[in-house]
Scaffold this motif. Structure first.
Motif, PDB file in Angstrom:
ATOM      1  N   LEU B  49      16.378  -7.926  21.749  1.00 21.02           N
ATOM      2  CA  LEU B  49      15.899  -8.843  20.724  1.00 21.02           C
ATOM      3  C   LEU B  49      14.396  -8.607  20.553  1.00 21.02           C
ATOM      4  N   ILE B  50      14.037  -8.118  19.373  1.00 23.58           N
ATOM      5  CA  ILE B  50      12.655  -7.690  19.147  1.00 23.58           C
ATOM      6  C   ILE B  50      12.072  -8.488  17.981  1.00 23.58           C
ATOM      7  N   ASP B  51      10.902  -9.061  18.216  1.00 21.61           N
ATOM      8  CA  ASP B  51      10.218  -9.806  17.152  1.00 21.61           C
ATOM      9  C   ASP B  51       9.476  -8.815  16.256  1.00 21.61           C
ATOM     10  N   VAL B  52       9.996  -8.625  15.049  1.00 17.82           N
ATOM     11  CA  VAL B  52       9.331  -7.692  14.130  1.00 17.82           C
ATOM     12  C   VAL B  52       8.763  -8.434  12.924  1.00 17.82           C
ATOM     13  N   SER B  53       8.424  -9.680  13.151  1.00 20.65           N
ATOM     14  CA  SER B  53       7.898 -10.502  12.053  1.00 20.65           C
ATOM     15  C   SER B  53       6.648  -9.927  11.387  1.00 20.65           C
ATOM     16  N   PRO B  54       5.773  -9.195  12.100  1.00 21.80           N
ATOM     17  CA  PRO B  54       4.562  -8.692  11.428  1.00 21.80           C
ATOM     18  C   PRO B  54       4.813  -7.713  10.285  1.00 21.80           C
ATOM     19  N   LEU B  55       6.029  -7.218  10.124  1.00 26.22           N
ATOM     20  CA  LEU B  55       6.322  -6.359   8.968  1.00 26.22           C
ATOM     21  C   LEU B  55       5.884  -7.065   7.684  1.00 26.22           C
ATOM     22  N   PHE B  56       5.396  -6.289   6.726  1.00 22.98           N
ATOM     23  CA  PHE B  56       5.086  -6.869   5.417  1.00 22.98           C
ATOM     24  C   PHE B  56       6.349  -6.913   4.568  1.00 22.98           C
ATOM     25  N   LYS B  57       6.499  -8.035   3.862  1.00 27.05           N
ATOM     26  CA  LYS B  57       7.726  -8.243   3.083  1.00 27.05           C
ATOM     27  C   LYS B  57       7.369  -8.774   1.706  1.00 27.05           C
ATOM     28  N   TYR B  58       7.966  -8.200   0.698  1.00 22.98           N
ATOM     29  CA  TYR B  58       7.695  -8.642  -0.673  1.00 22.98           C
ATOM     30  C   TYR B  58       9.008  -8.837  -1.401  1.00 22.98           C
ATOM     31  N   ASP B  59       9.172 -10.004  -1.994  1.00 27.04           N
ATOM     32  CA  ASP B  59      10.362 -10.227  -2.800  1.00 27.04           C
ATOM     33  C   ASP B  59      10.034  -9.895  -4.249  1.00 27.04           C
ATOM     34  N   VAL B  60      10.839  -9.044  -4.813  1.00 30.93           N
ATOM     35  CA  VAL B  60      10.611  -8.589  -6.183  1.00 30.93           C
ATOM     36  C   VAL B  60      11.814  -9.015  -7.003  1.00 30.93           C
ATOM     37  N   SER B  61      11.558  -9.815  -8.051  1.00 28.46           N
ATOM     38  CA  SER B  61      12.698 -10.278  -8.845  1.00 28.46           C
ATOM     39  C   SER B  61      12.356 -10.330 -10.319  1.00 28.46           C
ATOM     40  N   GLY B  62      13.385 -10.487 -11.098  1.00 30.75           N
ATOM     41  CA  GLY B  62      13.192 -10.546 -12.540  1.00 30.75           C
ATOM     42  C   GLY B  62      14.059  -9.521 -13.248  1.00 30.75           C
ATOM     43  N   PRO B  63      14.178  -9.669 -14.559  1.00 29.55           N
ATOM     44  CA  PRO B  63      15.068  -8.784 -15.324  1.00 29.55           C
ATOM     45  C   PRO B  63      14.702  -7.309 -15.173  1.00 29.55           C
ATOM     46  N   ASP B  64      13.434  -6.997 -14.956  1.00 30.60           N
ATOM     47  CA  ASP B  64      13.029  -5.598 -14.875  1.00 30.60           C
ATOM     48  C   ASP B  64      12.819  -5.132 -13.432  1.00 30.60           C
ATOM     49  N   ALA B  65      13.276  -5.939 -12.485  1.00 28.57           N
ATOM     50  CA  ALA B  65      12.959  -5.618 -11.085  1.00 28.57           C
ATOM     51  C   ALA B  65      13.419  -4.212 -10.708  1.00 28.57           C
ATOM     52  N   ALA B  66      14.657  -3.872 -11.082  1.00 25.05           N
ATOM     53  CA  ALA B  66      15.180  -2.559 -10.702  1.00 25.05           C
ATOM     54  C   ALA B  66      14.377  -1.440 -11.361  1.00 25.05           C
ATOM     55  N   ALA B  67      14.078  -1.637 -12.614  1.00 26.25           N
ATOM     56  CA  ALA B  67      13.319  -0.610 -13.341  1.00 26.25           C
ATOM     57  C   ALA B  67      11.917  -0.476 -12.755  1.00 26.25           C
ATOM     58  N   PHE B  68      11.330  -1.604 -12.429  1.00 26.27           N
ATOM     59  CA  PHE B  68       9.986  -1.593 -11.854  1.00 26.27           C
ATOM     60  C   PHE B  68       9.968  -0.843 -10.517  1.00 26.27           C
ATOM     61  N   LEU B  69      10.904  -1.194  -9.651  1.00 27.62           N
ATOM     62  CA  LEU B  69      10.916  -0.549  -8.329  1.00 27.62           C
ATOM     63  C   LEU B  69      11.210   0.943  -8.453  1.00 27.62           C
ATOM     64  N   SER B  70      12.035   1.288  -9.435  1.00 29.81           N
ATOM     65  CA  SER B  70      12.306   2.710  -9.655  1.00 29.81           C
ATOM     66  C   SER B  70      11.044   3.435 -10.080  1.00 29.81           C
ATOM     67  N   ARG B  71      10.197   2.707 -10.743  1.00 29.19           N
ATOM     68  CA  ARG B  71       8.966   3.309 -11.232  1.00 29.19           C
ATOM     69  C   ARG B  71       7.956   3.520 -10.086  1.00 29.19           C
ATOM     70  N   VAL B  72       7.949   2.610  -9.135  1.00 31.96           N
ATOM     71  CA  VAL B  72       6.930   2.732  -8.082  1.00 31.96           C
ATOM     72  C   VAL B  72       7.437   3.470  -6.847  1.00 31.96           C
ATOM     73  N   MET B  73       8.739   3.500  -6.680  1.00 31.11           N
ATOM     74  CA  MET B  73       9.287   4.131  -5.480  1.00 31.11           C
ATOM     75  C   MET B  73       9.742   5.549  -5.816  1.00 31.11           C
ATOM     76  N   VAL B  74       9.854   6.386  -4.784  1.00 32.50           N
ATOM     77  CA  VAL B  74      10.315   7.751  -5.052  1.00 32.50           C
ATOM     78  C   VAL B  74      11.819   7.801  -5.303  1.00 32.50           C
ATOM     79  N   ARG B  75      12.511   6.728  -5.002  1.00 28.28           N
ATOM     80  CA  ARG B  75      13.951   6.685  -5.224  1.00 28.28           C
ATOM     81  C   ARG B  75      14.289   5.936  -6.494  1.00 28.28           C
ATOM     82  N   ASP B  76      15.421   6.283  -7.078  1.00 29.05           N
ATOM     83  CA  ASP B  76      15.893   5.575  -8.263  1.00 29.05           C
ATOM     84  C   ASP B  76      16.625   4.312  -7.817  1.00 29.05           C
ATOM     85  N   ILE B  77      15.893   3.195  -7.825  1.00 28.72           N
ATOM     86  CA  ILE B  77      16.420   1.945  -7.280  1.00 28.72           C
ATOM     87  C   ILE B  77      17.510   1.341  -8.173  1.00 28.72           C
TER      88      ILE B  77
END
Ligand SMILES: Cc1cc2nc3c(=O)[nH]c(=O)nc-3n(C[C@H](O)[C@H](O)[C@H](O)COP(=O)(O)OP(=O)(O)OC[C@H]3O[C@@H](n4cnc5c(N)ncnc54)[C@H](O)[C@@H]3O)c2cc1C
Lengths: 537, 396
Positions: B49-77
């Motif tokens: 059981l490992i506490d990994v809470s310090p990871l950074f986490k961002y919730d991304v939502s909205g009608p364009d969320a998938a398109a947006f993440l595809s734009r910023v990430m190297v993968r086609d989200i």
């Protein structure tokens, strides 16, 4: 990939390995890896020999015999890729000794913690302990060279030079005098006497001395037992760092990984295939005959059975030179240990230190003082099992929950002494089995009240059972005592220590060969490597 | 000064070694006991059981969320299915890696990004006219990593999730003693394992429940040192150790492209434009300068160096992360080993290294610097495919 039961696929092979214990399998895997057509024949329905896991009770997988993997050679893990074949070894973190007076001593991987524990018994000993460890590690460093090589050439070492223990002596020649003297002492003294040179507290010395008597018919005050102490330190400098551990899934996991590696390299492993005899043609090995009459041909046969079984059983006395036979008769097997395996419904609780903490995750030693140990030995000397035996206990489920249902535990109790030759005769052991089991559990109950009422299943193994069920002559757990006169170039007999035997094309690779017993794999590895170099196979 | 994670009331009591480090501004346990080895073995044999809470986490939502993440990430989200997680990296305009992390798809329009470094400003800057909201949930969401062969049994006893349906890199909502959590079958150990995402207000009851249920499965609180050994065995790289975020590099030569850190497989090049695409296309066509490789250090040579000075072979007791030079057999430096560890399972001395691409083929023999008794030496280190250790249970 698993072993198949019954009959081998082909009628001839390059090499047949008799016995599917961990040494036979190691040897087979190396030979197969080198391209030889190899067949392993195992008498039982499972591979592993004394390194075996069996589900004796639903949901409980026992390391029936060997319970700690000590000194298993790390290069075998690398060279045969045993991790890929499922082997994972979890190191033991501590040795815990509860005393009848309610005190207790735990020795840990953490030196500061150990220091405080020992200081409670003797502040001086607490200081000396790391010094002792360092010295032993230095000596063990040399011994390690010995176990990873075939034994030295006897012609350059007269047996009278035994005090130098062959090559250790020659390696030590380059080191300081103190260490050399100490080495001589280690070779000749008893474990107890040797420890007396260093420590004052018997609470510390007794459990330490106990590792010198495991598998021998000797007491802590018997000369020669000090040498075995060294083994304990060898594991720590192995490049494996604390090589003593539990194999995940029980000790049988070692054998299963070896079998899987052997099979992946093309070897065939057949269980329920007891070998009756060696097939000899004009004094030369040409194969084996199974108990069911099947004959299988091979250029070379390698036996992993103990020397008695190999020569008196497979070869037959009439095919052996009388001088060799009389040497072999002197080879001491005389088993002295038994085992009790328990399935329990809760963690055993030691009054001396309650709780299920780290202190009982390593091995637990029931060895209150030297007198207790000597009395236990006295019983055995006069042909009876110890009424109050020395015990080495592990609870593997605390580290490896895979071997029992959640919340349930396995208690493995190695017991000494249980001499094979009881006064009534070894064949009378079955009648004494229950009494022996009771002596063990009654002794332990005093340290662990409630243990008996937590038992769901119990197995008691006497030396007789070890012989009958596991093919260990006289129940000797190491295929012959690890005493000085049976080691190195004298194992199993002078002149035949380098895995060859007096029978042409019959080789040996079991614990009865150098460097001896324990789940080390070294005999199997070295036999294979020597055989491959020899041109025989 | 660092702050506490939501699990601090539990971890601080258990951490009898007082062995802490800083992780993303938080106090993080290195090992609960003086020796991290039992914790390592808990990962491989039981449950950690490992506490990994310090990871950074961002919730991304909205009608364009998938398109947006595809734009910023190297993968086609856009191709990421609901209930799935993907591992990837993201780059600057020059195709240089900024960070690696995961993206989970909870619903058609709901995603979560995890990262090693803060990414809010950068994500927001890219948002432009996309209809998305980006929320930093790093503080609000506490995270536990439950790793090891018994992790599934524990969650089966502790939650209502359908764990047989939760495949490798799947994510699902579940309840744990009435508390809403998310479970993802992810981790940083290369073993069977899960990460549990919890609102910080419920952190302690979840910890307590897991410890209680886990007892029969020998659950053990585990710190970062043990996880570091397992991540080397798994061949996972670490931002700031095995490569450096382009944001933080003073000199160009320190930056890396995904292809150079072994993450080329996460790049979906042929699609609508995304950040760094042009540069990555060029690099792909031209070939990379560097490659990330696994190295297995020759044990016999290592042992012989120690034997020469009369010592038994020594290996570092913990994973290391101070880079050492790597040479070709002719003695020219061709890169550096960036981190490594002795593998207690494989009985091998392992390292991750950045080497010139010509030396990246598995089986290539290189030489790595080692120091024995204050003297520098070189030992053979053979390029080996990662993961070094890859148990079947991880995906089973
Ligand atoms: C009770 C007990 C506890 C032990 N505890 C430990 C421990 O904790 N740690 C440790 O390191 N060591 C321990 N040992 C010792 C260790 O288990 C042995 O030294 C080692 O396993 C022997 O391996 P081997 O391959 O040389 O021989 P074995 O394991 O004896 O293998 C020989 C094989 O040959 C088979 N065989 C016999 N006859 C025939 C035949 N005619 N045809 C075909 N096959 C045949 C047998 O069934 C067996 O499988 C223990 C041993 C025992 C008995």
């Amino acid at each position: 990939m698993a072993a198949a039961a019954g009959t081998p696929a082909k009628s001839t092979y390059d090499v047949i390995v008799v016995g599917g214990g961990h040494n036979g399998l190691t040897c087979a895997a190396y030979l197969a890896k080198a391209g030889r057509k190899v067949l392993v024949l195992e008498r039982r329905h499972v591979v592993g020999g004394a390194a075996v896991s069996e589900e004796l009770h639903p949901g409980f997988t026992f390391s029936v015999c060997s319970y700690i993997v000590s000194l298993f050679r790390p290069q075998i893990i690398r060279e045969l890729e045993l991790a890929r074949h499922g082997l994972e070894i979890i190191p033991l973190e501590s040795t815990f000794t509860p005393f009848p007076d309610g005190r207790s001593l735990a020795r840990w991987a953490d030196p500061e913690r150990t220091r405080r524990e020992i200081a409670a018994f003797s502040p001086k000993d607490a200081d000396v302990y790391p010094e002792f460890g360092l010295t032993m590690s230095r000596l063990a460093h040399f011994a390690k060279h010995i176990i990873d090589r075939p034994p030295p050439d006897p012609t350059s070492f007269a047996p009278s030079d035994l005090l130098q223990l062959g090559a250790i002596g020659s390696l030590l020649r380059g080191t300081d005098r103190d260490l050399r003297f100490l080495n001589t002492k280690l070779m000749t003294m008893s474990a107890a006497d040797f420890l007396d040179l260093w420590f004052e507290s018997e609470h510390l010395k007794t459990p330490m001395s106990a590792s010198g008597i495991i598998g021998t018919f000797l007491g802590v005050r018997s000369p020669g037992t000090a040498y075995v102490l060294l083994h304990h330190y060898m594991g720590e400098i192995d490049g494996a760092y604390r090589a003593w551990g539990f194999a995940k899934g029980g000790t049988g996991a070692v054998s299963e990984a070896l079998a899987s590696s052997a099979i992946a390299h093309g070897a065939e492993v057949v269980t329920e295939a007891p070998v009756q005899a060696l097939r000899l043609t004009d004094g030369r090995t040409t194969g084996v005959v199974l108990e069911n009459g099947t004959e299988i041909g091979a250029k070379v046969v390698v036996s992993s059975l103990d020397p008695h079984r190999t020569f008196f059983g497979l070869v037959g006395e009439r095919n052996l030179d009388p001088a060799f036979v009389s040497q072999l008769r002197k080879f001491k097997l005389r088993g002295s240990s038994g085992k009790v395996n328990l399935a329990v419904d809760r963690v055993p609780e030691f009054t001396a230190r309650p709780g299920d903490g780290m202190h009982i995750r390593g091995d637990i030693s029931i060895s209150p003082d030297f007198e207790y140990m000597e009395r236990a030995y006295d019983d055995a000397k006069y042909g009876a099992f110890s009424r109050r035996p020395y015990m080495n206990i592990v609870i593997p489920t605390l580290t490896d929950p895979s071997v029992a249902p959640p919340g349930k535990h396995i208690v493995s109790i190695f017991v000494q002494y249980a001499p094979y030759h009881i006064t009534e005769g070894p064949e009378r052991w079955p009648e004494q089995r229950d009494a022996f089991g009771d002596a063990v559990l009654d002794t332990l109950e005093a340290y662990c009240p409630g243990l008996k009422s937590s038992i769901l299943f119990k197995q008691v193994l006497t030396p007789w059972d070890l012989e009958k069920d596991f093919g260990l002559t006289e129940g000797n757990i190491f295929h012959g005592e690890l005493s000085l006169e049976q080691l190195l170039f004298l194992r199993p007999t002078a002149g035949w220590s380098r895995y060859r035997t007096p029978i042409d094309r019959l080789w040996a690779c079991g614990s009865g060969t150098h460097p001896g017993g324990g789940v080390m794999g070294a005999p199997g590895e070295l036999a294979a490597k020597t055989l491959l170099r020899s041109g025989d196979a | 000064m660092s702050i506490a994670t939501p699990f601090h009331p539990r971890t601080s009591v258990l951490c009898t070694s007082l062995f802490w480090k800083e992780w993303a501004g938080h106090h993080a346990v290195r090992s609960y006991d003086t020796h991290h080895e039992p914790e390592y073995f808990a990962i491989r044999h039981a449950a950690a059981l490992i506490d990994v809470s310090p990871l950074f986490k961002y919730d991304v939502s909205g009608p364009d969320a998938a398109a947006f993440l595809s734009r910023v990430m190297v993968r086609d989200i856009r191709k990421l299915k609901i209930g799935r997680v993907t591992y990837l990296c993201w780059c600057d305009d020059h195709g240089k890696v900024l960070d690696d992390g995961t993206v989970s798809r909870f619903a058609e329009q709901d995603f979560r990004v995890t990262s090693a470094e803060p990414a809010l400003a950068w994500l927001s800057r890219q948002a432009g006219r996309f209809r998305v909201t980006i929320e930093d949930v790093s503080e609000r969401i506490a995270t536990l990593s439950l790793q090891g062969p018994r992790s599934r049994d524990i969650l089966r006893d502790a939650t209502d999730a359908d764990l047989d349906a939760l495949k490798f890199f799947g994510v699902t909502a579940a309840t744990l003693r009435g508390i809403d959590v998310r479970l993802s079958r992810t981790g940083y150990t290369g073993d069977l394992g899960y990460e549990i995402w919890i609102h910080r207000d419920h952190a302690l009851p979840v910890w307590d429940a897991l410890m209680e249920v886990g007892e029969a499965h020998r659950i053990t609180p585990v710190g970062l040192d043990a996880m570091d050994v397992s991540r080397i065995e798994a061949g996972f790289i670490l931002n700031g150790v095995d490569y450096f975020s382009a944001h933080r590099c003073v000199v160009e030569s320190r930056k890396s492209t995904p292809y150079e850190i072994g993450l080329g497989w996460t790049v979906n090049l042929e699609r609508e434009p995304f950040v760094g695409q042009e540069a990555l296309r060029l690099e792909k066509a031209r070939g990379s300068r560097w490659a990330k490789v696994g190295l297995v250090i020759d044990w016999d040579e290592h042992e012989a160096l120690f034997a020469k000075v009369g010592l038994p072979p020594q290996v570092p007791s913990a994973a290391w992360r101070t880079a050492v030079p790597v040479y070709d057999t002719g003695g020219r430096q061709v890169g550096q080993a960036t981190s490594g560890a002795w593998s207690p399972t494989l009985k091998q001395n392992l390292a991750l290294a950045t080497v010139e691409a010509a030396y990246a083929a598995p089986g290539t023999a290189l030489r790595m610097e080692v120091t024995v008794e204050f003297q520098r030496h070189r030992v053979t280190a053979v390029v080996t495919e990662t993961p070094f250790f890859n148990p079947e249970r991880k995906r089973a």
